[in-house]
Design a protein around this motif. Structure first.
Motif, PDB file in Angstrom:
ATOM      1  N   SER A 164       0.928  -1.122   0.083  1.00 22.14           N
ATOM      2  CA  SER A 164       0.314  -0.330  -0.213  1.00 22.14           C
ATOM      3  C   SER A 164       1.025   1.445   0.114  1.00 22.14           C
ATOM      4  O   SER A 164       1.831   1.126   0.159  1.00 22.14           O
ATOM      5  N   GLN A 165       0.074   2.492  -0.042  1.00 24.54           N
ATOM      6  CA  GLN A 165       0.074   3.801  -0.126  1.00 24.54           C
ATOM      7  C   GLN A 165      -0.063   5.041   0.351  1.00 24.54           C
ATOM      8  O   GLN A 165      -1.297   4.697   0.530  1.00 24.54           O
ATOM      9  N   SER A 166       0.182   5.729   1.285  1.00 24.64           N
ATOM     10  CA  SER A 166      -0.619   7.332   1.552  1.00 24.64           C
ATOM     11  C   SER A 166      -1.268   8.063   0.588  1.00 24.64           C
ATOM     12  O   SER A 166      -1.576   8.188   1.085  1.00 24.64           O
ATOM     13  N   PHE A 167      -0.012   8.004  -0.604  1.00 28.13           N
ATOM     14  CA  PHE A 167      -0.116   9.382  -1.636  1.00 28.13           C
ATOM     15  C   PHE A 167      -0.778   8.797  -2.601  1.00 28.13           C
ATOM     16  O   PHE A 167      -1.451   7.169  -2.775  1.00 28.13           O
ATOM     17  N   PRO A 168      -1.001   9.516  -3.562  1.00 35.31           N
ATOM     18  CA  PRO A 168      -2.248   9.044  -4.511  1.00 35.31           C
ATOM     19  C   PRO A 168      -1.127   8.172  -5.564  1.00 35.31           C
ATOM     20  O   PRO A 168      -0.365   8.903  -5.298  1.00 35.31           O
ATOM     21  N   TYR A 169      -2.083   7.393  -6.213  1.00 30.59           N
ATOM     22  CA  TYR A 169      -1.565   6.964  -7.280  1.00 30.59           C
ATOM     23  C   TYR A 169      -0.535   7.878  -8.676  1.00 30.59           C
ATOM     24  O   TYR A 169      -1.687   8.699  -8.883  1.00 30.59           O
ATOM     25  N   ALA A 170      -0.348   7.236  -9.516  1.00 32.47           N
ATOM     26  CA  ALA A 170       0.711   8.190 -10.440  1.00 32.47           C
ATOM     27  C   ALA A 170      -0.144   9.045 -11.359  1.00 32.47           C
ATOM     28  O   ALA A 170      -0.237   9.340 -12.660  1.00 32.47           O
ATOM     29  N   SER A 171      -1.451   7.812 -11.522  1.00 31.93           N
ATOM     30  CA  SER A 171      -2.776   7.909 -11.578  1.00 31.93           C
ATOM     31  C   SER A 171      -3.338   9.233 -11.892  1.00 31.93           C
ATOM     32  O   SER A 171      -4.457   9.998 -12.874  1.00 31.93           O
ATOM     33  N   THR A 172      -3.232   9.385 -10.837  1.00 38.97           N
ATOM     34  CA  THR A 172      -3.978  11.038  -9.959  1.00 38.97           C
ATOM     35  C   THR A 172      -2.645  11.874 -10.541  1.00 38.97           C
ATOM     36  O   THR A 172      -1.082  11.932 -10.311  1.00 38.97           O
ATOM     37  N   MET A 176       1.668  20.018  -5.245  1.00 45.16           N
ATOM     38  CA  MET A 176       2.192  20.840  -3.804  1.00 45.16           C
ATOM     39  C   MET A 176       3.325  22.221  -4.420  1.00 45.16           C
ATOM     40  O   MET A 176       3.220  22.192  -5.877  1.00 45.16           O
ATOM     41  N   THR A 177       3.583  22.734  -3.644  1.00 43.54           N
ATOM     42  CA  THR A 177       3.893  23.821  -3.979  1.00 43.54           C
ATOM     43  C   THR A 177       5.689  23.775  -2.977  1.00 43.54           C
ATOM     44  O   THR A 177       5.578  23.430  -2.371  1.00 43.54           O
ATOM     45  N   GLU A 178       6.402  25.014  -3.399  1.00 42.63           N
ATOM     46  CA  GLU A 178       7.760  25.352  -2.596  1.00 42.63           C
ATOM     47  C   GLU A 178       7.447  24.899  -2.033  1.00 42.63           C
ATOM     48  O   GLU A 178       6.745  26.362  -1.363  1.00 42.63           O
ATOM     49  N   GLY A 179       8.244  23.714  -0.789  1.00 42.42           N
ATOM     50  CA  GLY A 179       8.388  24.011   0.606  1.00 42.42           C
ATOM     51  C   GLY A 179       7.320  23.540   0.950  1.00 42.42           C
ATOM     52  O   GLY A 179       7.570  23.218   2.631  1.00 42.42           O
ATOM     53  N   ASP A 180       5.960  22.975   1.081  1.00 45.43           N
ATOM     54  CA  ASP A 180       4.880  22.189   0.870  1.00 45.43           C
ATOM     55  C   ASP A 180       5.861  20.715   1.922  1.00 45.43           C
ATOM     56  O   ASP A 180       6.925  20.527   1.770  1.00 45.43           O
ATOM     57  N   VAL A 181       5.931  20.030   2.898  1.00 44.27           N
ATOM     58  CA  VAL A 181       6.142  19.097   3.273  1.00 44.27           C
ATOM     59  C   VAL A 181       4.614  18.207   3.311  1.00 44.27           C
ATOM     60  O   VAL A 181       3.669  18.499   4.042  1.00 44.27           O
ATOM     61  N   VAL A 182       4.616  17.588   2.871  1.00 44.86           N
ATOM     62  CA  VAL A 182       3.676  16.289   2.978  1.00 44.86           C
ATOM     63  C   VAL A 182       3.746  14.418   3.357  1.00 44.86           C
ATOM     64  O   VAL A 182       5.317  14.274   2.367  1.00 44.86           O
ATOM     65  N   PRO A 183       4.017  14.213   4.814  1.00 43.49           N
ATOM     66  CA  PRO A 183       4.475  12.886   5.311  1.00 43.49           C
ATOM     67  C   PRO A 183       3.746  12.059   4.424  1.00 43.49           C
ATOM     68  O   PRO A 183       2.674  12.056   3.494  1.00 43.49           O
ATOM     69  N   ALA A 184       4.062  10.851   4.243  1.00 43.77           N
ATOM     70  CA  ALA A 184       4.049   9.679   2.991  1.00 43.77           C
ATOM     71  C   ALA A 184       5.101   9.066   3.173  1.00 43.77           C
ATOM     72  O   ALA A 184       5.548   7.750   3.883  1.00 43.77           O
ATOM     73  N   TYR A 185       4.192   6.999   3.189  1.00 38.18           N
ATOM     74  CA  TYR A 185       4.694   5.957   3.115  1.00 38.18           C
ATOM     75  C   TYR A 185       4.425   5.608   1.778  1.00 38.18           C
ATOM     76  O   TYR A 185       3.395   5.625   0.850  1.00 38.18           O
TER      77      TYR A 185
END
Length: 196
Positions: A164-172, A176-185
């Motif tokens: 599994s993964q926490s962020f959207p799949y490549a199909s979507t 993000m803008t510069e400086g954004d922090v998005v935790p993901a796994y």
């Protein structure tokens, strides 16, 4: 199909096991699916391309029947296939190619079911049921052979499957803008023989 037991012991490996295993892995099957096929061929013939069923119609590694898939069935017989390829029907390579031809040409031989299997036992049983059509199958012996093949040739040191993964799949898309922090796994399952 023959139901002779060609092995001296349940864990015995046969001369052509690795070549046959590598052939089916090379066609895109998983290690356990390839081992399932080879376990059946071990039971049928000891993976001997020159095997002849004593007093019976079985010929070759899959013990195709004389008067049927060996030499007479329309568009589905080893002798005609070999002739078209310009090769000896008694060669290992020709017989492996013929198995693959049958699996990929005739849906009734179970390739889609085989590809859907998730373990060596199921792969062995599907190939036995849909491809071999044996009389006395000795299924547990086929599974034992298949497991021996998998243990000998199918071990991959480092391998993983996606869980599994926490962020959207490549199909979507995800903005993000510069400086954004998005935790993901991303979660993977170790399917190899070594820990990591």
């Amino acid at each position: 199909s023959s139901s002779e037991n060609f092995g001296e012991s349940e864990s015995e490996l046969f001369t052509n096991d690795q070549a046959a295993f590598n052939y089916f892995v090379g066609k895109g099957l998983t290690n356990f699916q390839a081992a399932g096929i080879v376990g059946n061929l071990d039971q049928e013939s000891g993976v001997s391309p020159t095997a002849v069923q004593q007093g019976g119609p079985g010929r070759g590694i899959a013990q195709w029947s004389v008067g049927g898939r060996w030499d007479t069935d329309g568009n589905d017989n080893a002798v005609s296939y070999a002739s078209k390829q310009g090769k000896s029907v008694w060669s290992l390579q020709l017989q492996l190619d013929f198995i693959w031809y049958e699996l990929t040409t005739f849906s009734g031989y179970g390739l889609s079911k085989l590809k859907a299997t998730t373990n060596v036992t199921d792969a062995t049983v599907i190939f036995q049921t849909d491809f071999e059509g044996c009389g006395t199958c000795l299924q547990s012996q086929r599974v034992t052979y298949a497991k021996a093949v998998l243990n000998a040739y199918g071990a991959v040191a480092y391998a993983a499957t996606f869980v599994s993964q926490s962020f959207p799949y490549a199909s979507t898309t995800m903005k993000m803008t510069e400086g954004d922090v998005v935790p993901a796994y991303i979660e993977l399952k170790n399917t190899g023989t070594k820990t990591w």
